[in-house]
Design a protein around this motif. Structure first.
Motif, mmCIF file in Angstrom:
data_model
loop_
_atom_site.group_PDB
_atom_site.id
_atom_site.type_symbol
_atom_site.label_atom_id
_atom_site.label_comp_id
_atom_site.label_asym_id
_atom_site.label_seq_id
_atom_site.Cartn_x
_atom_site.Cartn_y
_atom_site.Cartn_z
ATOM 1 N N ALA A 110 0.829 -1.203 0.000
ATOM 2 C CA ALA A 110 0.000 0.000 0.000
ATOM 3 C C ALA A 110 0.860 1.249 0.000
ATOM 4 O O ALA A 110 0.581 2.218 -0.715
ATOM 5 N N THR A 111 1.923 1.205 0.790
ATOM 6 C CA THR A 111 2.857 2.333 0.806
ATOM 7 C C THR A 111 3.551 2.477 -0.549
ATOM 8 O O THR A 111 3.720 3.585 -1.062
ATOM 9 N N PHE A 112 3.910 1.342 -1.122
ATOM 10 C CA PHE A 112 4.533 1.368 -2.445
ATOM 11 C C PHE A 112 3.609 2.032 -3.462
ATOM 12 O O PHE A 112 4.027 2.892 -4.248
ATOM 13 N N GLU A 113 2.357 1.626 -3.438
ATOM 14 C CA GLU A 113 1.393 2.187 -4.391
ATOM 15 C C GLU A 113 1.219 3.688 -4.209
ATOM 16 O O GLU A 113 1.106 4.428 -5.179
ATOM 17 N N LYS A 114 1.213 4.104 -2.960
ATOM 18 C CA LYS A 114 1.079 5.533 -2.681
ATOM 19 C C LYS A 114 2.258 6.296 -3.289
ATOM 20 O O LYS A 114 2.090 7.333 -3.929
ATOM 21 N N ARG A 115 3.452 5.754 -3.096
ATOM 22 C CA ARG A 115 4.663 6.386 -3.633
ATOM 23 C C ARG A 115 4.667 6.377 -5.160
ATOM 24 O O ARG A 115 5.100 7.326 -5.801
ATOM 25 N N ALA A 116 4.205 5.280 -5.723
ATOM 26 C CA ALA A 116 4.151 5.175 -7.180
ATOM 27 C C ALA A 116 3.184 6.215 -7.740
ATOM 28 O O ALA A 116 3.464 6.881 -8.739
ATOM 29 N N GLN A 117 2.060 6.350 -7.053
ATOM 30 C CA GLN A 117 1.074 7.341 -7.447
ATOM 31 C C GLN A 117 1.695 8.735 -7.448
ATOM 32 O O GLN A 117 1.562 9.497 -8.396
ATOM 33 N N TYR A 118 2.407 9.005 -6.361
ATOM 34 C CA TYR A 118 3.012 10.331 -6.206
ATOM 35 C C TYR A 118 4.104 10.571 -7.244
ATOM 36 O O TYR A 118 4.320 11.689 -7.693
ATOM 37 N N LEU A 119 4.792 9.494 -7.612
ATOM 38 C CA LEU A 119 5.889 9.627 -8.585
ATOM 39 C C LEU A 119 5.405 10.172 -9.914
ATOM 40 O O LEU A 119 6.057 10.996 -10.548
ATOM 41 N N PHE A 120 4.238 9.712 -10.328
ATOM 42 C CA PHE A 120 3.745 10.098 -11.652
ATOM 43 C C PHE A 120 2.663 11.175 -11.598
ATOM 44 O O PHE A 120 2.293 11.748 -12.626
ATOM 45 N N ASP A 121 2.163 11.410 -10.408
ATOM 46 C CA ASP A 121 1.048 12.326 -10.214
ATOM 47 C C ASP A 121 1.298 13.670 -10.880
ATOM 48 O O ASP A 121 2.324 14.300 -10.681
ATOM 49 N N ASP A 122 0.341 14.109 -11.676
ATOM 50 C CA ASP A 122 0.416 15.419 -12.312
ATOM 51 C C ASP A 122 1.608 15.557 -13.248
ATOM 52 O O ASP A 122 1.972 16.663 -13.621
ATOM 53 N N ARG A 123 2.217 14.445 -13.552
ATOM 54 C CA ARG A 123 3.372 14.539 -14.448
ATOM 55 C C ARG A 123 3.113 13.799 -15.767
ATOM 56 O O ARG A 123 3.751 14.098 -16.762
ATOM 57 N N CYS A 124 2.195 12.841 -15.721
ATOM 58 C CA CYS A 124 1.935 12.045 -16.913
ATOM 59 C C CYS A 124 0.436 11.821 -17.083
ATOM 60 O O CYS A 124 -0.275 11.568 -16.112
ATOM 61 N N SER A 125 -0.027 11.893 -18.323
ATOM 62 C CA SER A 125 -1.417 11.564 -18.622
ATOM 63 C C SER A 125 -1.574 10.046 -18.635
ATOM 64 O O SER A 125 -0.594 9.305 -18.660
ATOM 65 N N THR A 126 -2.829 9.610 -18.638
ATOM 66 C CA THR A 126 -3.092 8.174 -18.681
ATOM 67 C C THR A 126 -2.466 7.540 -19.923
ATOM 68 O O THR A 126 -1.878 6.466 -19.872
ATOM 69 N N GLU A 127 -2.562 8.251 -21.017
ATOM 70 C CA GLU A 127 -1.994 7.731 -22.264
ATOM 71 C C GLU A 127 -0.481 7.590 -22.155
ATOM 72 O O GLU A 127 0.101 6.590 -22.593
ATOM 73 N N GLU A 128 0.135 8.586 -21.551
ATOM 74 C CA GLU A 128 1.595 8.533 -21.398
ATOM 75 C C GLU A 128 2.016 7.409 -20.461
ATOM 76 O O GLU A 128 3.041 6.774 -20.661
ATOM 77 N N LEU A 129 1.201 7.190 -19.444
ATOM 78 C CA LEU A 129 1.495 6.096 -18.525
ATOM 79 C C LEU A 129 1.459 4.752 -19.242
ATOM 80 O O LEU A 129 2.278 3.874 -18.990
ATOM 81 N N GLU A 130 0.530 4.615 -20.151
ATOM 82 C CA GLU A 130 0.427 3.376 -20.934
ATOM 83 C C GLU A 130 1.633 3.232 -21.860
ATOM 84 O O GLU A 130 2.191 2.142 -22.012
#
Lengths: 149, 149
Positions: A110-130
């Motif tokens: 859960a902590t990992f997921e939170k950090r992963a979320q924060y890593l990409f948050d507001d930096r990449c669109s869904t398309e870019e994430l794919e």
DNA sequence: GCAAAAAACTTGCATACGCAAGCATTATGA
DNA sequence: TCATAATGCTTGCGTATGCAAGTTTTTTGC
């Protein structure tokens, strides 16, 4: 003149290093576990029958067999892992993740997921994430040890 | 259910780890240097005046100040690095990369480029490499220590 | 079927690293 | 101005890790 491949490799190393450093701090403080211990639990959780021979586990984690032995020992004491042997081959000694270990893993994850979320948050669109997902998939471990199916 | 961000973070870690493991093996065998020593030379080469205070260098490499002290010592003995002090602030002790160090770096960097080439070779088109570059740029270190300008 | 090679694992030893303490120097604030 | 805090660096100590050697068990080749 540096190639785009070189630039990408450098950025890959730096991005992973940065993420890993932050992760390690929070893991240690909140869960009392190291990043490598987390990865060990994760590999075992993903493996068939929730267990792996020590040598296999080491290859997947890019650490030596002796490191596996020494990392697993305290985790067996605290009940996160267990040891199993093979009836057919007495050399093998499996490392197994227990129910307690799975519980712990879900908390740390859960902590990992939170950090992963924060890593990409507001930096990449869904398309870019794919896009990124597809690209990283190609340069990640090929045969064994792919944590992301 | 795991998010795309989580998958990407895991792949990032695994890809970097895999690349780093192979790199370390060849660096050690061919150049007698570690990946961290290579990164140290690279950071210094990129820095203004080819030098950095030990604390700064540590932050960029995500290692402690004591590690910098101990890593730099043998590299000073072999002439790759040198020590400089600041006339204004006697506390500061700069680590400087020498000409010898730059020469060494260029040799090791060639190996790095070869590995980077191989990492992406036949796996990504030029367009995809540019995409990856842009995406990794966003999640790489923000303020200090960006090795890729 | 047996000797030799290979494989899985553990242990001894050497190295790399972080943290906390200590020292020297500079900055701060009353 | 001067005591206190902060900064940069180094050193002592404990932990983590890899490598090589040793043990046990299995596989291979004749």
């Amino acid at each position: 003149m540096t190639t785009i491949e070189t630039t990408n490799a450098l950025r890959l190393l730096q991005a992973a290093d940065e993420f890993c450093a932050g992760l390690g701090g929070e893991f240690s403080a909140v869960h009392g576990i190291s990043v490598n211990e987390f990865l060990m639990l994760l590999h075992l959780d993903r493996a068939a029958s929730n267990r792996l021979p020590r040598v296999d586990l080491g290859k997947r984690m890019h650490v030596s067999a002796s490191t596996i032995t020494r990392m697993a020992a305290p985790m067996e004491k605290t009940g996160l892992l267990a040891k199993e042997s093979d009836a057919r081959d007495a050399r093998l000694s499996f490392v197994v993740i227990t129910q307690t270990g799975k519980q712990k893993l879900s908390e740390v994850f859960a902590t990992f997921e939170k950090r992963a979320q924060y890593l990409f948050d507001d930096r990449c669109s869904t398309e870019e994430l794919e896009q990124l997902s597809a690209l990283l998939r190609r340069i990640a471990p090929k045969a064994l040890g792919t944590l992301t199916a």
